[in-house]
Design an enzyme around this catalytic site. Structure first.
Site, PDB file in Angstrom:
ATOM      1  N   ASN A  16       0.833  -1.213   0.000  1.00 50.63           N
ATOM      2  CA  ASN A  16       0.000   0.000   0.000  1.00 50.63           C
ATOM      3  C   ASN A  16       0.861   1.253   0.000  1.00 50.63           C
ATOM      4  O   ASN A  16       0.543   2.234  -0.676  1.00 50.63           O
ATOM      5  CB  ASN A  16      -0.947   0.004   1.209  1.00 50.63           C
ATOM      6  CG  ASN A  16      -2.203  -0.803   0.962  1.00 50.63           C
ATOM      7  OD1 ASN A  16      -3.103  -0.363   0.244  1.00 50.63           O
ATOM      8  ND2 ASN A  16      -2.249  -2.003   1.522  1.00 50.63           N
ATOM      9  N   MET A  88       0.809  -2.693  12.223  1.00 51.99           N
ATOM     10  CA  MET A  88       0.139  -3.674  13.067  1.00 51.99           C
ATOM     11  C   MET A  88       0.270  -3.406  14.571  1.00 51.99           C
ATOM     12  O   MET A  88       0.179  -4.314  15.382  1.00 51.99           O
ATOM     13  CB  MET A  88       0.624  -5.091  12.711  1.00 51.99           C
ATOM     14  CG  MET A  88       0.426  -5.448  11.248  1.00 51.99           C
ATOM     15  SD  MET A  88      -1.222  -5.063  10.605  1.00 51.99           S
ATOM     16  CE  MET A  88      -2.023  -6.626  10.852  1.00 51.99           C
ATOM     17  N   LYS A  89       0.477  -2.150  14.920  1.00 50.99           N
ATOM     18  CA  LYS A  89       0.500  -1.779  16.336  1.00 50.99           C
ATOM     19  C   LYS A  89      -0.697  -0.875  16.595  1.00 50.99           C
ATOM     20  O   LYS A  89      -1.060  -0.091  15.710  1.00 50.99           O
ATOM     21  CB  LYS A  89       1.768  -0.982  16.644  1.00 50.99           C
ATOM     22  CG  LYS A  89       2.852  -1.792  17.284  1.00 50.99           C
ATOM     23  CD  LYS A  89       3.970  -0.883  17.764  1.00 50.99           C
ATOM     24  CE  LYS A  89       4.823  -1.610  18.775  1.00 50.99           C
ATOM     25  NZ  LYS A  89       5.871  -0.779  19.331  1.00 50.99           N
ATOM     26  N   ILE A  90      -1.248  -0.963  17.781  1.00 46.03           N
ATOM     27  CA  ILE A  90      -2.369  -0.074  18.104  1.00 46.03           C
ATOM     28  C   ILE A  90      -1.814   1.197  18.737  1.00 46.03           C
ATOM     29  O   ILE A  90      -1.024   1.137  19.687  1.00 46.03           O
ATOM     30  CB  ILE A  90      -3.376  -0.788  19.027  1.00 46.03           C
ATOM     31  CG1 ILE A  90      -3.993  -1.970  18.256  1.00 46.03           C
ATOM     32  CG2 ILE A  90      -4.459   0.175  19.503  1.00 46.03           C
ATOM     33  CD1 ILE A  90      -4.912  -2.839  19.065  1.00 46.03           C
ATOM     34  N   LEU A  91      -2.222   2.328  18.183  1.00 48.43           N
ATOM     35  CA  LEU A  91      -1.735   3.610  18.701  1.00 48.43           C
ATOM     36  C   LEU A  91      -2.503   3.973  19.975  1.00 48.43           C
ATOM     37  O   LEU A  91      -3.701   3.659  20.095  1.00 48.43           O
ATOM     38  CB  LEU A  91      -1.916   4.695  17.645  1.00 48.43           C
ATOM     39  CG  LEU A  91      -1.082   4.508  16.366  1.00 48.43           C
ATOM     40  CD1 LEU A  91      -1.569   5.442  15.263  1.00 48.43           C
ATOM     41  CD2 LEU A  91       0.404   4.727  16.643  1.00 48.43           C
ATOM     42  N   ASN A 105      -6.549   4.953   8.093  1.00 48.24           N
ATOM     43  CA  ASN A 105      -6.081   3.561   8.082  1.00 48.24           C
ATOM     44  C   ASN A 105      -6.794   2.798   6.976  1.00 48.24           C
ATOM     45  O   ASN A 105      -7.908   3.151   6.597  1.00 48.24           O
ATOM     46  CB  ASN A 105      -6.420   2.914   9.431  1.00 48.24           C
ATOM     47  CG  ASN A 105      -5.997   1.461   9.508  1.00 48.24           C
ATOM     48  OD1 ASN A 105      -4.899   1.091   9.056  1.00 48.24           O
ATOM     49  ND2 ASN A 105      -6.843   0.611  10.066  1.00 48.24           N
ATOM     50  N   HIS A 107      -8.199  -1.036   6.111  1.00 47.35           N
ATOM     51  CA  HIS A 107      -8.517  -2.296   6.781  1.00 47.35           C
ATOM     52  C   HIS A 107      -9.083  -3.286   5.768  1.00 47.35           C
ATOM     53  O   HIS A 107      -9.936  -2.922   4.952  1.00 47.35           O
ATOM     54  CB  HIS A 107      -9.526  -2.034   7.910  1.00 47.35           C
ATOM     55  CG  HIS A 107      -9.822  -3.260   8.699  1.00 47.35           C
ATOM     56  ND1 HIS A 107      -8.937  -3.792   9.607  1.00 47.35           N
ATOM     57  CD2 HIS A 107     -10.882  -4.096   8.686  1.00 47.35           C
ATOM     58  CE1 HIS A 107      -9.451  -4.896  10.125  1.00 47.35           C
ATOM     59  NE2 HIS A 107     -10.634  -5.106   9.578  1.00 47.35           N
TER      60      HIS A 107
HETATM   61  C1  GAR Z   1      -3.192  -4.680   4.054  1.00 46.10           C
HETATM   62  O1  GAR Z   1      -3.977  -5.654   3.471  1.00 46.10           O
HETATM   63  C2  GAR Z   1      -3.984  -3.929   5.104  1.00 46.10           C
HETATM   64  O2  GAR Z   1      -5.339  -3.854   4.829  1.00 46.10           O
HETATM   65  C3  GAR Z   1      -3.744  -4.769   6.326  1.00 46.10           C
HETATM   66  O3  GAR Z   1      -2.414  -5.173   6.235  1.00 46.10           O
HETATM   67  C4  GAR Z   1      -2.054  -5.313   4.871  1.00 46.10           C
HETATM   68  C5  GAR Z   1      -0.727  -4.627   4.649  1.00 46.10           C
HETATM   69  O4  GAR Z   1      -0.222  -4.892   3.378  1.00 46.10           O
HETATM   70  N1  GAR Z   1      -3.999  -4.024   7.504  1.00 46.10           N
HETATM   71  C6  GAR Z   1      -4.537  -4.541   8.599  1.00 46.10           C
HETATM   72  O5  GAR Z   1      -4.850  -5.712   8.696  1.00 46.10           O
HETATM   73  C7  GAR Z   1      -4.731  -3.557   9.715  1.00 46.10           C
HETATM   74  N2  GAR Z   1      -5.563  -4.099  10.717  1.00 46.10           N
HETATM   75  P1  GAR Z   1       0.976  -4.033   2.806  1.00 46.10           P
HETATM   76  O6  GAR Z   1       2.039  -3.947   3.902  1.00 46.10           O
HETATM   77  O7  GAR Z   1       1.463  -4.801   1.614  1.00 46.10           O
HETATM   78  O8  GAR Z   1       0.437  -2.667   2.450  1.00 46.10           O
END
Ligand code: GAR
Length: 186
Positions: A16, A88-91, A105, A107
């Site tokens: 992303n 993947m950390k909660i702020l 964010n 999701h």
């Molecule tokens: C993404 O799919 C995003 O939606 C998810 O992590 C992935 C990161 O991919 N986020 C979560 O699950 C947050 N709770 P990337 O590092 O390739 O962008």
């Protein structure tokens, strides 16, 4: 155009992040990625920051220390918006309050359904016919802030967590850039 200054927080592959960086190279895209923050030294996303010569910070420490140091950096660099992209950390509530309204964010589900982790497994377990992704503002509760954009995809009976992740992530790239455009349009 005067672009807003963005900081992207990552923990993993950073696809992303890569997509946001690509969009931001367009003259009319409203933000410029000025800083990348990772809490994971091995996050592949750091390579994208390097490739595009974007300053990055890797910091793996306890939350209080992490937030204190990062907050200083954000102020120093006059960051306008924080984009969480697989962070993947909660702020903490305090951090979110300090940046209120300026943290977004992505999701991998159609919120408010399937907040939290393991979304693809749960979506399949509950025989959902559709899933997708959501870009939302971050508030003090997990995956609960105001929704900016959702993108939906159908699920077929051959899908598994791997195929769903692929399909959803493909939508995420479009969703994230559209959401950023939407926030700053007018
Ligand atoms: C993404 O799919 C995003 O939606 C998810 O992590 C992935 C990161 O991919 N986020 C979560 O699950 C947050 N709770 P990337 O590092 O390739 O962008």
């Amino acid at each position: 155009m005067v672009k807003k200054k963005a900081c992207v927080f990552i923990s993993g592959s950073g696809t992303n992040l890569q997509s946001i960086i690509k969009s931001s190279r367009d003259y009319n895209f409203p933000i410029k990625v000025c800083l990348v923050v990772s809490n994971n030294k091995k996050a592949k996303g750091i390579l994208f920051a390097k490739k595009f010569s974007i300053p990055y910070i890797y910091l793996n420490t306890n939350r209080q220390k992490f937030e204190k140091i990062i907050f200083q950096k954000l102020i120093e660099k006059k960051i306008d918006i924080i984009c969480l992209a697989g962070f993947m950390k909660i702020l903490s509530k305090k951090f979110v309050r300090n940046f209120k309204g300026n943290i977004i964010n992505i999701h991998p589900s159609l919120l408010p359904k399937y907040k939290g982790l393991n979304t693809f497994q749960r979506v399949l377990k509950f025989n959902e016919k559709f899933t997708g992704c959501t870009v939302h503002y971050v508030n003090e509760k997990l995956d609960s802030g105001k929704i900016i954009i959702k993108r939906k995809i159908p699920i077929n009976n051959k899908d598994n967590t791997y195929t769903l992740k692929k399909k959803v992530q493909f939508e995420e790239y479009k969703a994230y850039s559209s959401a950023i455009r939407k926030i700053f349009q007018n």
